[in-house]
Design an enzyme around this catalytic site. Structure first.
Site, PDB file in Angstrom:
ATOM      1  N   ASN A   9       0.873  -1.182   0.000  1.00 37.45           N
ATOM      2  CA  ASN A   9       0.000   0.000   0.000  1.00 37.45           C
ATOM      3  C   ASN A   9       0.906   1.227   0.000  1.00 37.45           C
ATOM      4  O   ASN A   9       1.479   1.579   1.026  1.00 37.45           O
ATOM      5  CB  ASN A   9      -0.881  -0.037   1.261  1.00 37.45           C
ATOM      6  CG  ASN A   9      -1.704   1.232   1.428  1.00 37.45           C
ATOM      7  OD1 ASN A   9      -1.841   2.022   0.486  1.00 37.45           O
ATOM      8  ND2 ASN A   9      -2.244   1.442   2.615  1.00 37.45           N
ATOM      9  N   TRP A  10       1.023   1.840  -1.180  1.00 42.75           N
ATOM     10  CA  TRP A  10       1.958   2.974  -1.306  1.00 42.75           C
ATOM     11  C   TRP A  10       1.391   4.254  -0.684  1.00 42.75           C
ATOM     12  O   TRP A  10       2.082   5.268  -0.620  1.00 42.75           O
ATOM     13  CB  TRP A  10       2.291   3.215  -2.784  1.00 42.75           C
ATOM     14  CG  TRP A  10       3.077   2.111  -3.432  1.00 42.75           C
ATOM     15  CD1 TRP A  10       3.498   0.947  -2.854  1.00 42.75           C
ATOM     16  CD2 TRP A  10       3.549   2.073  -4.795  1.00 42.75           C
ATOM     17  NE1 TRP A  10       4.197   0.181  -3.772  1.00 42.75           N
ATOM     18  CE2 TRP A  10       4.238   0.847  -4.967  1.00 42.75           C
ATOM     19  CE3 TRP A  10       3.447   2.937  -5.885  1.00 42.75           C
ATOM     20  CZ2 TRP A  10       4.833   0.494  -6.185  1.00 42.75           C
ATOM     21  CZ3 TRP A  10       4.032   2.580  -7.094  1.00 42.75           C
ATOM     22  CH2 TRP A  10       4.717   1.372  -7.234  1.00 42.75           C
ATOM     23  N   LYS A  11       0.138   4.229  -0.288  1.00 41.84           N
ATOM     24  CA  LYS A  11      -0.527   5.413   0.295  1.00 41.84           C
ATOM     25  C   LYS A  11      -0.338   6.612  -0.647  1.00 41.84           C
ATOM     26  O   LYS A  11      -0.363   6.437  -1.855  1.00 41.84           O
ATOM     27  CB  LYS A  11       0.006   5.685   1.704  1.00 41.84           C
ATOM     28  CG  LYS A  11       0.008   4.425   2.576  1.00 41.84           C
ATOM     29  CD  LYS A  11       0.201   4.720   4.025  1.00 41.84           C
ATOM     30  CE  LYS A  11       0.366   3.416   4.796  1.00 41.84           C
ATOM     31  NZ  LYS A  11       0.182   3.571   6.218  1.00 41.84           N
ATOM     32  N   HIS A  95      -9.534   0.830   5.081  1.00 42.54           N
ATOM     33  CA  HIS A  95      -8.236   1.075   5.730  1.00 42.54           C
ATOM     34  C   HIS A  95      -8.455   2.029   6.908  1.00 42.54           C
ATOM     35  O   HIS A  95      -9.272   2.944   6.835  1.00 42.54           O
ATOM     36  CB  HIS A  95      -7.249   1.667   4.720  1.00 42.54           C
ATOM     37  CG  HIS A  95      -5.843   1.674   5.220  1.00 42.54           C
ATOM     38  ND1 HIS A  95      -5.380   2.611   6.124  1.00 42.54           N
ATOM     39  CD2 HIS A  95      -4.801   0.834   4.981  1.00 42.54           C
ATOM     40  CE1 HIS A  95      -4.111   2.340   6.402  1.00 42.54           C
ATOM     41  NE2 HIS A  95      -3.739   1.278   5.725  1.00 42.54           N
ATOM     42  N   GLU A  97      -6.785   4.428   7.935  1.00 43.95           N
ATOM     43  CA  GLU A  97      -6.553   5.854   7.627  1.00 43.95           C
ATOM     44  C   GLU A  97      -7.784   6.475   6.976  1.00 43.95           C
ATOM     45  O   GLU A  97      -7.939   7.702   6.981  1.00 43.95           O
ATOM     46  CB  GLU A  97      -5.299   6.005   6.748  1.00 43.95           C
ATOM     47  CG  GLU A  97      -4.035   5.807   7.578  1.00 43.95           C
ATOM     48  CD  GLU A  97      -2.808   5.377   6.791  1.00 43.95           C
ATOM     49  OE1 GLU A  97      -2.815   5.464   5.551  1.00 43.95           O
ATOM     50  OE2 GLU A  97      -1.844   4.932   7.432  1.00 43.95           O
ATOM     51  N   GLU A 167      -5.306  -5.268  10.716  1.00 40.09           N
ATOM     52  CA  GLU A 167      -4.363  -4.166  10.887  1.00 40.09           C
ATOM     53  C   GLU A 167      -4.664  -3.421  12.186  1.00 40.09           C
ATOM     54  O   GLU A 167      -5.512  -2.509  12.198  1.00 40.09           O
ATOM     55  CB  GLU A 167      -4.470  -3.191   9.715  1.00 40.09           C
ATOM     56  CG  GLU A 167      -4.152  -3.804   8.376  1.00 40.09           C
ATOM     57  CD  GLU A 167      -3.542  -2.777   7.427  1.00 40.09           C
ATOM     58  OE1 GLU A 167      -2.440  -3.018   6.942  1.00 40.09           O
ATOM     59  OE2 GLU A 167      -4.161  -1.729   7.196  1.00 40.09           O
ATOM     60  N   GLY A 173       2.107   2.327  10.696  1.00 40.06           N
ATOM     61  CA  GLY A 173       3.003   3.461  10.501  1.00 40.06           C
ATOM     62  C   GLY A 173       3.661   3.941  11.786  1.00 40.06           C
ATOM     63  O   GLY A 173       4.239   5.025  11.823  1.00 40.06           O
ATOM     64  N   SER A 210       3.372  -2.064  10.400  1.00 40.18           N
ATOM     65  CA  SER A 210       4.825  -1.997  10.595  1.00 40.18           C
ATOM     66  C   SER A 210       5.537  -3.325  10.322  1.00 40.18           C
ATOM     67  O   SER A 210       6.453  -3.702  11.061  1.00 40.18           O
ATOM     68  CB  SER A 210       5.151  -1.472  11.999  1.00 40.18           C
ATOM     69  OG  SER A 210       4.625  -0.162  12.155  1.00 40.18           O
ATOM     70  N   GLY A 231       2.762  -1.125   4.324  1.00 40.91           N
ATOM     71  CA  GLY A 231       2.747   0.307   4.002  1.00 40.91           C
ATOM     72  C   GLY A 231       4.164   0.813   3.762  1.00 40.91           C
ATOM     73  O   GLY A 231       4.730   0.646   2.684  1.00 40.91           O
ATOM     74  N   GLY A 232       4.753   1.422   4.786  1.00 37.56           N
ATOM     75  CA  GLY A 232       6.064   2.067   4.662  1.00 37.56           C
ATOM     76  C   GLY A 232       7.119   1.219   3.964  1.00 37.56           C
ATOM     77  O   GLY A 232       7.828   1.712   3.070  1.00 37.56           O
TER      78      GLY A 232
HETATM   79  C1  PEP Z   1      -0.826   0.014   5.905  1.00 39.79           C
HETATM   80  O1  PEP Z   1      -0.832   1.135   5.436  1.00 39.79           O
HETATM   81  O2  PEP Z   1      -1.728  -0.769   5.626  1.00 39.79           O
HETATM   82  C2  PEP Z   1       0.277  -0.369   6.804  1.00 39.79           C
HETATM   83  C3  PEP Z   1       0.230  -1.540   7.372  1.00 39.79           C
HETATM   84  O3  PEP Z   1       1.272   0.560   6.992  1.00 39.79           O
HETATM   85  P1  PEP Z   1       2.704   0.306   7.705  1.00 39.79           P
HETATM   86  O4  PEP Z   1       3.260  -0.969   7.117  1.00 39.79           O
HETATM   87  O5  PEP Z   1       3.523   1.506   7.331  1.00 39.79           O
HETATM   88  O6  PEP Z   1       2.445   0.202   9.154  1.00 39.79           O
END
Ligand code: PEP
Length: 249
Positions: A9-11, A95, A97, A167, A173, A210, A231-232
């Protein structure tokens, strides 16, 4: 056997050149890693760029959101048929966010899920508790509420177009990851609940929050963890590819 899946997930990151470069690096890197479905979810404007970069490879395209209606007067929104039209097979819905940052309620998540599946996409449905809910030991109630509300009215047959991503909001994040045991116990609970509701226990359940190259293997080794939503770490090809490798059985 349930499939192994790793989705990036590049956000709201990348521009044209970096999106193309990252997608091409992932395509090159997944060659020789069999048995893991890799999915890239770039921002809307770069879906076409990434579709071109992954064409002919095993990497699939996903989007990060879609509208709950198929089309219409919804300025600034993107529909599920549009996503299919530009090459998406997957879409992330619910999600945290969006639930927390954009105030998306369970009923809206349900509407989006219906529309996306009806349009022909496979949905990656995100569920997970906040830190407050975990501390109050309300996780199971939260999973039940989110899963029941998101799937309300969905025929059993539609569940073959569903992936769930557990999640925990406190791990997204933040650099704080659920322990493999915490992830396993949440996944098992969600799986048992799906089994109770639908008699289906084969829905892939991904862990997200994470995930990094150094913690992925331990998380993915849990019996009910089928891969990850990243994500990151999906923004660095080397890290993302290390995570994809860790998902290999
Ligand atoms: C996500 O955005 O779904 C996620 C899990 O982010 P991160 O890996 O950065 O915690």
């Amino acid at each position: 056997m349930r499939p192994r899946i790793v989705a990036g997930n590049w956000k709201m990151n990348t521009l044209t050149a970096s999106a193309r470069e990252l997608a091409k690096a992932v395509v090159a890197g997944v060659q020789g890693i069999d048995g893991v479905q890799t999915i890239l979810c770039p921002p809307f404007p770069y879906l076409g760029v990434v579709a071109e970069a992954i064409a002919g490879s095993s990497v699939a395209l996903g989007a990060q959101n879609c509208h709950s209606e198929m089309s219409g007067a919804y300025t600034g929104e993107v529909s599920a048929p549009m996503l299919l039209d530009v090459g998406c097979k997957y879409v992330i819905i619910g999600h945290s966010e969006r639930r927390h940052g954009m105030h998306e309620a369970d009923a809206l998540v349900n509407g989006k899920l219906h529309t996306a599946i009806e349009a022909g996409l496979t949905v990656i449905l995100c569920v997970g508790e906040t830190l407050e809910e975990r501390k109050a030991k309300r996780m199971e109630r939260v999973f039940e509420r989110q899963v029941v509300a998101a799937l309300a009215g969905l025929p059993r047959a539609a569940l073959n177009r569903l992936i769930i991503a557990y999640e925990p909001v406190w791990a997204i994040g933040t650099g704080e990851t659920a322990t493999p045991e915490q992830a396993q116990s949440a996944h098992l609970y969600i799986r048992s609940h799906l089994d109770k509701l639908y008699g289906i226990s084969t829905t892939p359940i991904l862990y997200g929050g994470s995930v990094k190259p150094d913690n992925a293997a331990a998380l993915f080794a849990q019996p009910d963890v089928d891969g990850g939503l990243i994500g990151g770490a999906s923004l660095k090809a080397a890290d993302f590819l290390a995570i994809v490798r860790a998902a290999k059985r």
